[in-house]
Design a protein around this motif. Structure first.
Motif, PDB file in Angstrom:
ATOM      1  N   GLN A   1      43.569  30.954  54.215  1.00 41.30           N
ATOM      2  CA  GLN A   1      44.309  31.409  55.389  1.00 41.30           C
ATOM      3  C   GLN A   1      45.471  32.271  54.907  1.00 41.30           C
TER       4      GLN A   1
ATOM      5  N   SER B   1      44.589  40.057  54.363  1.00 39.88           N
ATOM      6  CA  SER B   1      43.135  40.016  54.109  1.00 39.88           C
ATOM      7  C   SER B   1      42.789  40.545  52.714  1.00 39.88           C
TER       8      SER B   1
ATOM      9  N   GLY C   1      33.182  30.819  54.235  1.00 37.64           N
ATOM     10  CA  GLY C   1      33.141  32.202  54.717  1.00 37.64           C
ATOM     11  C   GLY C   1      33.904  32.419  56.013  1.00 37.64           C
ATOM     12  N   ARG C   2      33.282  32.152  57.124  1.00 34.95           N
ATOM     13  CA  ARG C   2      33.873  32.425  58.425  1.00 34.95           C
ATOM     14  C   ARG C   2      33.870  31.183  59.292  1.00 34.95           C
ATOM     15  N   PRO C   3      34.738  31.111  60.301  1.00 32.92           N
ATOM     16  CA  PRO C   3      35.730  32.116  60.690  1.00 32.92           C
ATOM     17  C   PRO C   3      36.901  32.212  59.711  1.00 32.92           C
ATOM     18  N   GLU C   4      37.422  33.424  59.624  1.00 38.27           N
ATOM     19  CA  GLU C   4      38.598  33.671  58.783  1.00 38.27           C
ATOM     20  C   GLU C   4      39.875  33.416  59.601  1.00 38.27           C
TER      21      GLU C   4
ATOM     22  N   MET D   1      41.414  30.394  66.314  1.00 40.49           N
ATOM     23  CA  MET D   1      40.670  30.659  65.068  1.00 40.49           C
ATOM     24  C   MET D   1      40.876  29.527  64.058  1.00 40.49           C
TER      25      MET D   1
ATOM     26  N   GLN E   1      38.030  27.330  62.398  1.00 42.51           N
ATOM     27  CA  GLN E   1      37.859  27.294  60.943  1.00 42.51           C
ATOM     28  C   GLN E   1      37.888  25.863  60.413  1.00 42.51           C
TER      29      GLN E   1
END
Ligand SMILES: Cc1cc2nc3c(=O)[nH]c(=O)nc-3n(C[C@H](O)[C@H](O)[C@H](O)COP(=O)(O)O)c2cc1C
Length: 190
Positions: free
Chosen positions: A114, A124, A143-146, A171, A175
């Motif tokens: 994060q 990022s 991987g995702r969600p970021e 999010m 995650q």
């Protein structure tokens, strides 16, 4: 066992008191599933710059403590700002030290990332560099969600540092729920 709580270590890449990333890390327990038990690594500022000669003379206690904390955890969440498009030196230095410890504990460790940062990309680029470094030590990257919090100063309360951005909160919830499933899937904790 599917019912057992997972022990997850949170490591923060910022050292400053009013850090947005530390505030983000503090917000996580209220947003994660009940069976994700979060604990916090000590701040990284007692770890000296990596030097093999220093290591040969004896591993610094702060490095031993961080190594043990990582080893005993079911997974890691690294929450960090981006410095000059990359990993803050203190965090990279901590990873370098731990990577040189006997039976280095990143191997096969599930890790989620994060970031909160002042810029338009929200850290990022730092996350991508962490993915590279952590892959080199055989960690298993979620991987995702970021979770990427852009323009961080606008997303946290100025006085309390409480995270107030609903998109970011959503999010994070996704995650953390996904990370619990990921840990159970990739480890023997299922
Ligand atoms: C040395 C340094 C380099 C920085 N480089 C970036 C950068 O590359 N991208 C970015 O979005 N913000 C950058 N920033 C701004 C940080 O994102 C901002 O200070 C952020 O609040 C730091 O995280 P913290 O609040 O958790 O300490 C930089 C800050 C510092 C001190």
């Amino acid at each position: 066992m599917a019912d057992s709580a997972l022990d997850v270590l949170v490591i923060c890449g910022s050292l400053r008191k009013a850090s947005f990333n530390a505030a983000l890390a503090r917000a996580l327990p209220a947003l994660g599933p009940a069976r994700l038990a979060l604990r916090y690594a000590a701040p990284l500022d007692n770890i000296p710059p990596y030097n093999a000669d220093v290591q040969d003379a004896g591993n610094p206690p702060a490095v031993v403590a961080l190594t043990d904390a990582i080893r005993s955890a079911d997974g890691l969440i690294i929450v960090s700002p981006e410095y000059n498009w990359s990993i803050p030196g203190g965090l990279k230095n901590a990873i370098d030290w731990v990577s040189r410890m006997k039976d280095q504990p990143f191997k096969d460790k599930p890790v989620a990332l994060q970031s909160a940062a002042g810029g338009i990309l929200g850290g990022s680029r730092m996350q991508y560099h962490l993915r590279q470094s952590l892959t080199s030590v055989d960690a298993i990257l979620f991987g995702r969600p970021e979770v990427i919090i852009t323009f961080a100063a606008q997303k946290f309360d100025e006085k309390t540092l409480e995270l107030k951005d609903q998109t970011a909160i959503d999010m994070i919830k996704l995650q953390l729920a996904g990370f619990e499933r990921f840990i159970r899937r990739v480890s023997a904790k299922g």
